[in-house]
Write a protein that holds these residues in place. Structure first.
Motif, PDB file in Angstrom:
ATOM      1  N   PRO A 282     -13.125  93.965  29.241  1.00 31.60           N
ATOM      2  CA  PRO A 282     -13.847  93.889  30.739  1.00 31.60           C
ATOM      3  C   PRO A 282     -14.677  93.180  30.850  1.00 31.60           C
TER       4      PRO A 282
ATOM      5  N   ALA B 216     -20.220  89.596  34.986  1.00 29.56           N
ATOM      6  CA  ALA B 216     -20.583  88.026  35.350  1.00 29.56           C
ATOM      7  C   ALA B 216     -20.655  87.390  34.023  1.00 29.56           C
TER       8      ALA B 216
ATOM      9  N   ALA C 147     -20.642  90.896  23.942  1.00 25.75           N
ATOM     10  CA  ALA C 147     -19.908  92.007  24.357  1.00 25.75           C
ATOM     11  C   ALA C 147     -18.768  91.673  25.196  1.00 25.75           C
ATOM     12  N   ALA C 148     -18.839  90.737  25.944  1.00 25.89           N
ATOM     13  CA  ALA C 148     -17.766  90.385  26.934  1.00 25.89           C
ATOM     14  C   ALA C 148     -16.994  89.021  26.307  1.00 25.89           C
TER      15      ALA C 148
ATOM     16  N   THR D 267     -14.266  91.834  36.879  1.00 25.99           N
ATOM     17  CA  THR D 267     -14.264  92.751  38.075  1.00 25.99           C
ATOM     18  C   THR D 267     -14.596  91.953  39.333  1.00 25.99           C
TER      19      THR D 267
ATOM     20  N   PRO E   6     -32.765  93.787  35.803  1.00 24.65           N
ATOM     21  CA  PRO E   6     -32.698  92.861  34.700  1.00 24.65           C
ATOM     22  C   PRO E   6     -33.010  91.495  35.183  1.00 24.65           C
TER      23      PRO E   6
ATOM     24  N   SER F 224     -31.675  88.930  34.954  1.00 27.66           N
ATOM     25  CA  SER F 224     -30.300  88.234  35.234  1.00 27.66           C
ATOM     26  C   SER F 224     -29.952  88.957  36.642  1.00 27.66           C
TER      27      SER F 224
ATOM     28  N   ALA G 101     -22.475  99.277  31.818  1.00 30.43           N
ATOM     29  CA  ALA G 101     -21.971  99.253  30.415  1.00 30.43           C
ATOM     30  C   ALA G 101     -23.047  98.582  29.259  1.00 30.43           C
TER      31      ALA G 101
ATOM     32  N   ALA H 274     -28.683  98.212  31.143  1.00 30.17           N
ATOM     33  CA  ALA H 274     -29.527  97.301  31.109  1.00 30.17           C
ATOM     34  C   ALA H 274     -30.810  97.816  31.640  1.00 30.17           C
TER      35      ALA H 274
ATOM     36  N   GLU I 112     -20.247  99.460  26.717  1.00 25.42           N
ATOM     37  CA  GLU I 112     -19.880  98.178  26.324  1.00 25.42           C
ATOM     38  C   GLU I 112     -18.538  97.869  26.490  1.00 25.42           C
TER      39      GLU I 112
ATOM     40  N   VAL J  44     -12.729 101.488  31.716  1.00 17.85           N
ATOM     41  CA  VAL J  44     -13.202 100.390  32.639  1.00 17.85           C
ATOM     42  C   VAL J  44     -13.760 101.277  33.940  1.00 17.85           C
TER      43      VAL J  44
ATOM     44  N   ASN K 102     -37.753  81.676  29.628  1.00 16.62           N
ATOM     45  CA  ASN K 102     -36.549  81.017  29.103  1.00 16.62           C
ATOM     46  C   ASN K 102     -36.690  79.494  29.159  1.00 16.62           C
TER      47      ASN K 102
HETATM   48  C1  LIG Z   1     -31.124  84.814  31.867  1.00 18.56           C
HETATM   49  C2  LIG Z   1     -30.723  86.034  31.441  1.00 18.56           C
HETATM   50  C3  LIG Z   1     -31.743  87.150  31.696  1.00 18.56           C
HETATM   51  C4  LIG Z   1     -31.138  88.545  31.267  1.00 18.56           C
HETATM   52  N1  LIG Z   1     -32.388  89.525  31.348  1.00 18.56           N
HETATM   53  C5  LIG Z   1     -31.859  91.067  31.143  1.00 18.56           C
HETATM   54  C6  LIG Z   1     -32.970  91.763  31.411  1.00 18.56           C
HETATM   55  O1  LIG Z   1     -34.154  91.584  31.598  1.00 18.56           O
HETATM   56  N2  LIG Z   1     -32.588  93.132  30.774  1.00 18.56           N
HETATM   57  C7  LIG Z   1     -31.409  93.379  30.548  1.00 18.56           C
HETATM   58  O2  LIG Z   1     -30.980  94.384  30.063  1.00 18.56           O
HETATM   59  N3  LIG Z   1     -30.315  92.294  30.005  1.00 18.56           N
HETATM   60  C8  LIG Z   1     -30.680  91.015  30.370  1.00 18.56           C
HETATM   61  N4  LIG Z   1     -29.724  90.116  30.292  1.00 18.56           N
HETATM   62  C9  LIG Z   1     -28.452  90.397  29.869  1.00 18.56           C
HETATM   63  C10 LIG Z   1     -27.400  90.653  30.733  1.00 18.56           C
HETATM   64  O3  LIG Z   1     -27.475  90.060  31.688  1.00 18.56           O
HETATM   65  C11 LIG Z   1     -27.289  92.244  30.650  1.00 18.56           C
HETATM   66  O4  LIG Z   1     -26.870  92.678  29.692  1.00 18.56           O
HETATM   67  C12 LIG Z   1     -26.233  92.647  32.016  1.00 18.56           C
HETATM   68  O5  LIG Z   1     -26.172  93.982  32.057  1.00 18.56           O
HETATM   69  C13 LIG Z   1     -24.491  92.190  31.741  1.00 18.56           C
HETATM   70  O6  LIG Z   1     -24.064  92.154  33.142  1.00 18.56           O
HETATM   71  P1  LIG Z   1     -22.615  91.348  33.227  1.00 18.56           P
HETATM   72  O7  LIG Z   1     -22.396  91.711  34.597  1.00 18.56           O
HETATM   73  O8  LIG Z   1     -23.140  89.882  33.162  1.00 18.56           O
HETATM   74  O9  LIG Z   1     -21.788  91.831  32.107  1.00 18.56           O
HETATM   75  P2  LIG Z   1     -21.195  91.204  31.235  1.00 18.56           P
HETATM   76  O10 LIG Z   1     -21.859  90.154  30.250  1.00 18.56           O
HETATM   77  O11 LIG Z   1     -19.620  90.483  31.593  1.00 18.56           O
HETATM   78  O12 LIG Z   1     -20.360  92.351  30.066  1.00 18.56           O
HETATM   79  C14 LIG Z   1     -21.536  93.007  29.468  1.00 18.56           C
HETATM   80  C15 LIG Z   1     -20.703  94.235  29.053  1.00 18.56           C
HETATM   81  O13 LIG Z   1     -20.179  95.247  29.938  1.00 18.56           O
HETATM   82  C16 LIG Z   1     -18.865  95.462  29.738  1.00 18.56           C
HETATM   83  N5  LIG Z   1     -18.379  95.727  31.163  1.00 18.56           N
HETATM   84  C17 LIG Z   1     -18.491  94.719  32.292  1.00 18.56           C
HETATM   85  N6  LIG Z   1     -17.830  95.266  33.229  1.00 18.56           N
HETATM   86  C18 LIG Z   1     -17.461  96.484  32.838  1.00 18.56           C
HETATM   87  C19 LIG Z   1     -16.807  97.291  33.500  1.00 18.56           C
HETATM   88  N7  LIG Z   1     -16.563  97.481  34.894  1.00 18.56           N
HETATM   89  N8  LIG Z   1     -16.372  98.542  33.114  1.00 18.56           N
HETATM   90  C20 LIG Z   1     -16.569  98.536  31.724  1.00 18.56           C
HETATM   91  N9  LIG Z   1     -17.325  97.786  30.763  1.00 18.56           N
HETATM   92  C21 LIG Z   1     -17.687  96.675  31.539  1.00 18.56           C
HETATM   93  C22 LIG Z   1     -18.412  94.199  29.024  1.00 18.56           C
HETATM   94  O14 LIG Z   1     -17.085  94.281  28.495  1.00 18.56           O
HETATM   95  C23 LIG Z   1     -19.309  93.802  28.208  1.00 18.56           C
HETATM   96  O15 LIG Z   1     -19.072  94.684  27.234  1.00 18.56           O
HETATM   97  C24 LIG Z   1     -30.276  88.725  30.525  1.00 18.56           C
HETATM   98  C25 LIG Z   1     -29.183  87.654  30.453  1.00 18.56           C
HETATM   99  C26 LIG Z   1     -29.502  86.305  31.156  1.00 18.56           C
HETATM  100  C27 LIG Z   1     -28.538  85.513  30.744  1.00 18.56           C
END
Ligand SMILES: Cc1cc2nc3c(=O)[nH]c(=O)nc-3n(C[C@H](O)[C@H](O)[C@H](O)COP(=O)(O)OP(=O)(O)OC[C@H]3O[C@@H](n4cnc5c(N)ncnc54)[C@H](O)[C@@H]3O)c2cc1C
Length: 458
Positions: free
Chosen positions: A70, A73, A80-81, A92, A134, A136, A147, A150, A201, A206, A327
């Motif tokens: 899964p 973004a 993990a992704a 998604t 977060p 992000s 997942a 955060a 994760e 899903v 950053n």
């Molecule tokens: C600039 C920057 C700043 C950040 N700041 C923070 C912060 O302040 N705090 C923090 O906690 N993290 C932070 N992060 C990390 C990241 O943004 C988080 O972990 C965020 O929650 C990931 O979301 P995503 O949509 O990008 O998920 P992805 O990176 O795409 O996936 C993350 C995990 O979730 C799973 N997943 C995604 N969608 C689903 C779904 N629908 N069902 C089941 N599993 C799913 C994926 O398989 C993977 O295991 C930061 C990252 C960056 C690049």
């Protein structure tokens, strides 16, 4: 297994729009933001637009024995992704609707691909607040936030993502749908499967829908920033703020190396010999000025050499700028390996001192910003990626920081998760019985080990 057969089956279920095989697009979806995590070559990327289509994908995956990763973004910081060879990437991005915002029940019901900031803005327009923030938030999705459970800057007052997840709709590896949790504020019917899915994760199912708790919109916030000559003084001041009964809505720490990197990146008036910087906020509207003054007094008492108190939103934004620049300021220094240890607040000084020793031992720069109010630090190992010896030392230092966090009664990850990056250390934190139990849980949800199978566990 024939990939053509699988793709044909997926196209029949999702239509051409939902199935992507363009190698350039597949390549651009192989990784999240983590460094040092290998990623395989996916067979196909699917973009389901309904729960029924997610079910279709998982039924096909089970039938053909193909792993599914899964993806939200892909802003994750633990790999993990990341794809594995021959997998189905399940994005998604088309499950991106806010289904309901209820002011009366103070909840929102959303699909997983909704971006955090979009939800935050939509609920704010109705006088409501979705606190998990977060850094992000403008990119990351609610599904990814759930997942990874955060965190964010305002967790210190409001809690992390999991504290706001009331209920979920989840598609299991078998293609069955399970609804966990509830819409109500309370509920104890059976095991708490919602909490089990939070932070899993993408290894258990899903998430296709989430019911999230909201709060009333917070009042206006004010910020204070204080500089100290040592790390110890900054940490002691933070501990005193937390023990004082004040409830800052943000309490962030930057150590000297981080503060200097920021000063070199942009002139923020920080002295060269700054030991640490503390940034705090209160969001209690008319009472915020009084809170910020109390925080400033505590900082002065604990040896701050300079304390700035904002009197309006503009000044508050300026004082927060240093935190926002972490950053971009570290980027020009070299490659970075961002750690995420959390320790009890009483152990923060020992953690920071130990990290300085690790930096010296492995001859690497470790900058240490963090969410000090939660005891969750982001020791960031900076090194030259073109120097293999420096890279090897950086990796050793990264591991040593986690061992130190565990030795101090902490955890190897406060908010970024295990993914691929930290699976080597998971057994150490969970112990053999805990690890075996977690593997059994995984097997109950996903007996054929198809959901994100190369994550969490070695
Ligand atoms: C600039 C920057 C700043 C950040 N700041 C923070 C912060 O302040 N705090 C923090 O906690 N993290 C932070 N992060 C990390 C990241 O943004 C988080 O972990 C965020 O929650 C990931 O979301 P995503 O949509 O990008 O998920 P992805 O990176 O795409 O996936 C993350 C995990 O979730 C799973 N997943 C995604 N969608 C689903 C779904 N629908 N069902 C089941 N599993 C799913 C994926 O398989 C993977 O295991 C930061 C990252 C960056 C690049």
């Amino acid at each position: 297994m024939s990939t053509d057969l699988l793709i044909g089956r997926l196209r029949a279920g999702l239509g051409d729009k939902g199935v992507v095989t363009d190698p350039d697009i597949l390549d651009s979806h192989r990784n999240d933001h983590a460094t040092f995590c290998e990623a395989g070559v996916p067979a196909v990327l699917v973009r389901p637009s309904s729960t029924a289509e997610v079910q279709e994908v998982l039924r096909a995956a089970t039938e053909y024995g193909v792993p599914v990763v899964p993806q939200g973004a892909r802003t994750g910081l633990s790999g993990a992704a990341n794809a594995l060879d021959g997998c189905i990437l399940l994005s998604t991005s088309r499950l991106n609707r806010i289904l309901e915002i209820s002011a009366e029940d103070q909840i929102a019901v959303v699909q997983p691909g909704v971006v955090n900031a979009e939800l935050s803005r939509a609920v704010l327009a109705q006088g409501l607040f979705y606190p998990p923030d977060p850094s992000s938030w403008e990119m990351s999705t609610i599904g990814g936030n759930i997942a990874t459970n955060a965190g964010g800057l305002c967790c210190v007052k409001y809690g992390v993502t999991g504290d706001f997840v009331r209920g979920l709709e989840v598609v299991l590896a078998s293609g069955e749908v399970v609804r966990t949790g509830r819409r109500t504020a309370k509920g104890v019917a059976g095991y708490d499967l919602t909490s089990l899915i939070v932070g899993s994760e993408g290894t258990l199912g899903v998430v296709t829908e989430a019911t999230l708790a909201l709060r009333p919109e917070p009042e206006a916030a004010l910020t204070a920033a204080a500089t100290f000559m040592s790390i110890e003084a900054g940490i002691a001041a933070a501990a005193a703020v937390m023990a004082s009964g004040l409830r800052p809505s943000l309490l962030e720490f930057l150590d000297g190396p981080t503060a200097r990197a920021i000063q070199n990146y942009r002139d923020m008036g920080l002295p060269d010999d700054v030991g640490s910087l503390l940034i705090a906020q209160s969001d209690r509207g008319p009472r915020a000025a009084e809170d910020v003054a109390a925080i400033a007094r505590i900082c002065t008492e604990y040896g701050a050499v300079e304390v700035a108190e904002a009197s309006d939103a503009e000044e508050s934004k300026m004082l927060l700028e240093a935190r926002r620049l972490v950053n971009p300021a570290l980027e020009p220094l070299g490659a970075t390996l961002i750690d995420d240890v959390a320790v009890p607040r009483s152990k923060l000084v020992a953690l920071l001192q130990g990290i300085a020793e690790i930096g010296t031992k492995y001859d690497v720069l470790i900058c240490c910003p963090g969410h000090v109010g939660d005891g969750n630090m982001h020791p960031t190992v900076v090194f030259d990626r073109n120097d293999p010896a420096a890279e090897a030392r950086a990796l050793e230092a990264f591991g040593a920081v986690m061992n130190l966090g565990l030795a101090l009664g902490g955890t190897i990850t406060g908010e970024h998760g295990i993914g691929k990056l930290k699976s080597r250390w998971l057994a150490q934190e969970l112990g053999p019985v805990g690890l075996a139990l977690q593997r059994q849980v995984k097997a109950v949800f996903d007996p054929a080990n198809l959901l994100n199978p190369d994550k969490l566990f070695l």
